[in-house]
Design an enzyme around this catalytic site. Structure first.
Site, mmCIF file in Angstrom:
data_model
loop_
_atom_site.group_PDB
_atom_site.id
_atom_site.type_symbol
_atom_site.label_atom_id
_atom_site.label_comp_id
_atom_site.label_asym_id
_atom_site.label_seq_id
_atom_site.Cartn_x
_atom_site.Cartn_y
_atom_site.Cartn_z
ATOM 1 N N ARG A 185 44.623 45.947 41.996
ATOM 2 C CA ARG A 185 43.675 46.296 40.945
ATOM 3 C C ARG A 185 44.484 46.761 39.739
ATOM 4 O O ARG A 185 45.617 47.231 39.876
ATOM 5 C CB ARG A 185 42.732 47.416 41.387
ATOM 6 C CG ARG A 185 41.873 47.105 42.597
ATOM 7 C CD ARG A 185 40.991 48.301 42.944
ATOM 8 N NE ARG A 185 40.201 48.054 44.144
ATOM 9 C CZ ARG A 185 40.580 48.379 45.370
ATOM 10 N NH1 ARG A 185 41.761 48.956 45.557
ATOM 11 N NH2 ARG A 185 39.809 48.129 46.403
ATOM 12 N N LYS A 209 41.742 53.107 45.886
ATOM 13 C CA LYS A 209 40.503 53.869 45.779
ATOM 14 C C LYS A 209 40.459 54.947 46.851
ATOM 15 O O LYS A 209 40.901 54.748 47.973
ATOM 16 C CB LYS A 209 39.293 52.940 45.936
ATOM 17 C CG LYS A 209 39.050 52.049 44.725
ATOM 18 C CD LYS A 209 37.746 51.287 44.890
ATOM 19 C CE LYS A 209 37.415 50.484 43.648
ATOM 20 N NZ LYS A 209 36.141 49.745 43.785
ATOM 21 N N HIS A 280 41.132 41.369 37.391
ATOM 22 C CA HIS A 280 40.490 41.111 38.681
ATOM 23 C C HIS A 280 40.468 39.620 39.003
ATOM 24 O O HIS A 280 40.383 39.245 40.177
ATOM 25 C CB HIS A 280 39.071 41.687 38.682
ATOM 26 C CG HIS A 280 38.767 42.483 39.921
ATOM 27 N ND1 HIS A 280 39.400 43.675 40.226
ATOM 28 C CD2 HIS A 280 37.924 42.237 40.947
ATOM 29 C CE1 HIS A 280 38.941 44.130 41.370
ATOM 30 N NE2 HIS A 280 38.051 43.270 41.842
ATOM 31 N N ARG A 283 43.402 39.100 40.993
ATOM 32 C CA ARG A 283 43.180 39.642 42.343
ATOM 33 C C ARG A 283 42.343 38.659 43.170
ATOM 34 O O ARG A 283 42.633 38.429 44.350
ATOM 35 C CB ARG A 283 42.490 40.995 42.229
ATOM 36 C CG ARG A 283 42.243 41.726 43.552
ATOM 37 C CD ARG A 283 41.795 43.149 43.234
ATOM 38 N NE ARG A 283 41.154 43.819 44.354
ATOM 39 C CZ ARG A 283 41.792 44.490 45.295
ATOM 40 N NH1 ARG A 283 43.118 44.543 45.282
ATOM 41 N NH2 ARG A 283 41.124 45.101 46.264
ATOM 42 N N HIS A 306 40.537 46.744 51.173
ATOM 43 C CA HIS A 306 39.090 46.821 51.328
ATOM 44 C C HIS A 306 38.738 47.683 52.533
ATOM 45 O O HIS A 306 39.331 47.542 53.601
ATOM 46 C CB HIS A 306 38.487 45.430 51.516
ATOM 47 C CG HIS A 306 38.443 44.628 50.262
ATOM 48 N ND1 HIS A 306 38.307 43.251 50.253
ATOM 49 C CD2 HIS A 306 38.508 45.002 48.955
ATOM 50 C CE1 HIS A 306 38.288 42.815 49.004
ATOM 51 N NE2 HIS A 306 38.418 43.853 48.204
ATOM 52 N N TYR A 315 35.554 35.822 49.897
ATOM 53 C CA TYR A 315 36.572 34.845 49.509
ATOM 54 C C TYR A 315 36.600 33.649 50.460
ATOM 55 O O TYR A 315 37.052 32.569 50.072
ATOM 56 C CB TYR A 315 37.949 35.512 49.458
ATOM 57 C CG TYR A 315 38.033 36.581 48.398
ATOM 58 C CD1 TYR A 315 38.034 36.248 47.047
ATOM 59 C CD2 TYR A 315 38.069 37.931 48.735
ATOM 60 C CE1 TYR A 315 38.089 37.221 46.071
ATOM 61 C CE2 TYR A 315 38.127 38.911 47.764
ATOM 62 C CZ TYR A 315 38.135 38.553 46.442
ATOM 63 O OH TYR A 315 38.178 39.530 45.472
#
Length: 348
Positions: A185, A209, A280, A283, A306, A315
């Protein structure tokens, strides 16, 4: 408590002016209960949930809009709100433009409702509310849109566009190689410090995150680009204020999200791409190219950081769609079948 005012001594006061105490003392500002409730909620998200500053800002905006809505309807205390009020807030976001001719997207409305739900759950958990006013509010239907990754050739063209041998060119090349090579990110990228990069092992440590740390492999192109930047470019950019930051701007400070995004957009234009390219996008491309190359979806999940597998599985739909497109455009009998389909429907 209507109109955002707490009555004192049985009298209603004008909410546009702060209430004063005895003569000679400093004025005492009276705030609505929701101000303290929102502040405690944001503290909880920062301290206990460990959210990043950018995510915290998003919650602050969404819950701030909700607090404004409640005050405008005579509810300065979120613990006294019922479900219809929350539904009304969602309906207003969906129907009202936030700028000339611009409305909130369904995804933005859904994100705001998620923030409000978490806010009310927090009040319930803390014993401030008797029930959760947002639990039964229906989430807006958000149309699922597949990520639009770049091709390998397009990524290579973007990186090649910033291949200059000057200080800035070396920095930009290293930044783009790292962004794509590790699938970071943009906030992860600008937060990387020099000591986070292990050039011998070929990896980079990332604080993602929720302050979760992970180690992501770096390909040989990224390692070579970062090594060249550290040896030939970063010393020229570094100042006393630079600290441990890996990627620096031309004033010696840590490169910002906006600065890094600008570098990517400039490179995309130089590469001749007319489509919208964001950090992104790289990414998305990282994940898609790994899956197309045979990587296991759970491995990709770990690399992307994730929390849940379903986020990564989007994806797999992208790669399946690409397979279908390639199949129908390349296989002769599949191509003929596609060409015949419209005529069959017309004759039906």
């Amino acid at each position: 408590m209507l109109n955002g005012v707490i009555p004192t001594e049985g009298k209603r006061r004008d909410h546009r002016r702060p209430q004063k105490v005895q003569r000679g003392r400093a004025p005492l500002l009276v705030t609505d209960p929701i101000d303290g409730q929102v502040t405690r909620f944001l503290d909880f998200l920062q301290v206990e949930r460990g959210l990043s500053p950018n995510t915290l800002d998003a919650y602050r905006r969404d819950v701030g809009r909700y607090a404004t809505y409640l005050r405008s309807h005579g509810f300065p205390d979120a613990t006294r709100v019922a479900e219809p009020m929350v539904s009304g807030f969602v309906g207003q976001l969906s129907a009202s433009p936030f700028a000339e001719g611009r409305r909130y997207r369904p995804s933005s409305v859904a994100r705001a409702l998620a923030a409000v739900r978490m806010f009310h759950r927090f009040l319930l958990r803390e014993g401030e509310a008797a029930d959760d006013a947002a639990s039964g509010v229906v989430r807006p239907k958000v149309p699922r849109t597949l990520p639009r990754p770049l091709t390998v050739g397009e990524v290579e063209a973007i990186i090649a566009a910033r291949s200059g041998g000057d200080v800035v060119g070396l920095r930009d090349r290293a930044m783009l190689e790292t962004l794509y090579g590790a699938g970071l990110r943009i906030s992860d990228l600008v937060g990387v410090d020099v000591d986070d990069v292990d050039r011998d092992e070929g990896s980079v440590g990332v604080r993602g995150k929720g302050r979760k740390q992970r180690v992501v492999p770096l390909g040989r192109f990224a390692v070579a680009a970062v090594s060249g930047y550290l040896i030939r470019a970063r010393p020229a950019l570094a100042r006393v204020k630079s600290g441990p930051a890996l990627f620096l701007n031309q004033r010696g400070g840590r490169l910002t999200r906006q600065g890094a995004t600008g570098v990517l957009k400039k490179a995309a234009r130089a590469a001749g791409l007319t489509k919208r390219v964001t950090p992104h996008t790289l990414r998305h491309s990282f994940a898609t190219h790994l899956l197309e190359g045979g990587a296991d979806v759970r491995v990709v999940q770990e690399l992307l950081g994730h929390a849940v597998l379903s986020t990564t599985q989007i994806y797999t739909l992208v790669t399946q769609e690409r397979l279908r497109t390639e199949y129908y455009s390349a296989h002769p009998r599949a191509r003929f079948a596609e060409e015949e389909r419209p005529s069959r429907r017309k004759g039906a």
